[in-house]
Design a protein around this motif. Sequence first.
Motif, PDB file in Angstrom:
ATOM      1  N   VAL A   1       0.831  -1.205   0.000  1.00 12.96           N
ATOM      2  CA  VAL A   1       0.000   0.000   0.000  1.00 12.96           C
ATOM      3  C   VAL A   1       0.866   1.256   0.000  1.00 12.96           C
ATOM      4  O   VAL A   1       0.614   2.208  -0.739  1.00 12.96           O
ATOM      5  CB  VAL A   1      -0.963  -0.020   1.214  1.00 12.96           C
ATOM      6  N   ALA A   2       1.912   1.256   0.828  1.00  8.94           N
ATOM      7  CA  ALA A   2       2.759   2.443   0.963  1.00  8.94           C
ATOM      8  C   ALA A   2       3.589   2.732  -0.284  1.00  8.94           C
ATOM      9  O   ALA A   2       4.140   3.828  -0.408  1.00  8.94           O
ATOM     10  CB  ALA A   2       3.679   2.291   2.173  1.00  8.94           C
ATOM     11  N   SER A   3       3.653   1.783  -1.204  1.00  2.90           N
ATOM     12  CA  SER A   3       4.370   2.055  -2.452  1.00  2.90           C
ATOM     13  C   SER A   3       3.749   3.235  -3.196  1.00  2.90           C
ATOM     14  O   SER A   3       4.406   3.868  -4.025  1.00  2.90           O
ATOM     15  CB  SER A   3       4.411   0.807  -3.337  1.00  2.90           C
ATOM     16  N   LEU A   4       2.501   3.567  -2.871  1.00  2.00           N
ATOM     17  CA  LEU A   4       1.870   4.744  -3.480  1.00  2.00           C
ATOM     18  C   LEU A   4       2.603   6.028  -3.098  1.00  2.00           C
ATOM     19  O   LEU A   4       2.614   6.993  -3.864  1.00  2.00           O
ATOM     20  CB  LEU A   4       0.387   4.815  -3.082  1.00  2.00           C
ATOM     21  N   LEU A   5       3.255   6.050  -1.934  1.00  2.00           N
ATOM     22  CA  LEU A   5       4.062   7.220  -1.565  1.00  2.00           C
ATOM     23  C   LEU A   5       5.256   7.379  -2.504  1.00  2.00           C
ATOM     24  O   LEU A   5       5.600   8.491  -2.896  1.00  2.00           O
ATOM     25  CB  LEU A   5       4.538   7.101  -0.113  1.00  2.00           C
ATOM     26  N   ALA A   6       5.902   6.261  -2.859  1.00  2.00           N
ATOM     27  CA  ALA A   6       7.031   6.320  -3.799  1.00  2.00           C
ATOM     28  C   ALA A   6       6.552   6.763  -5.177  1.00  2.00           C
ATOM     29  O   ALA A   6       7.200   7.575  -5.851  1.00  2.00           O
ATOM     30  CB  ALA A   6       7.720   4.963  -3.883  1.00  2.00           C
TER      31      ALA A   6
END
Length: 196
Positions: free
Chosen positions: A50-55
């Motif tokens: 999910v946090a890959s959206l920050l990258a």
Amino acid sequence: MPQVWFRPYVWMDVRLTILFALIIPLILLIWAFVQKSEGIQRLLMIYWRVASLLAITAYLMIGGMAVSFISGLIARFLIPISLWFWVDLNDEIEYQPNSLLKLVFTSWRWAMTLYCALGIIGFAPFLGCGFSGNALKTPYCSVWLEAPLMFKDYFHHNSKPALLGFLGIIALIVYVAYLSYFVMIKLGKKGRSATQ
């Protein structure tokens, strides 16, 4: 570039994001693998997806794409959901024997949830930057692009921002396609089987 009064707060947010969204969960993931804590490992793997959206958001900002403001806000919504949604994983972690790993993980999970909630409140006024290319050129919006451009200078020195932004768009399309598939098809399964 003209000074904006909230620039120090933007850079504080960047530093906190690096700490809470990158460094601490990476340490926790390695620690969970060493301790063979399957529930924490599983939840952290979901978090990283999910946090890959920050990258992706960082690469969109490098390319000067207005959609990055929307993806950044959505990431702050999705991360807490990914940390608390899975009832069976929550139960498994809760019933683990008390340990330093469990304490640190639980503390980080609450801190990350609070950080994302405050981030949504603080970032929401800038959502208008995501709907206008002209607004993106103002100091009010472009201050958010400074950190991603510094990242580009360090790690992609010879790459053009437009190319990195294009790669961000491709990654965003893949992310949205996978998330849509997950929500519409796999989420009907029970518990952790939905994430496999």
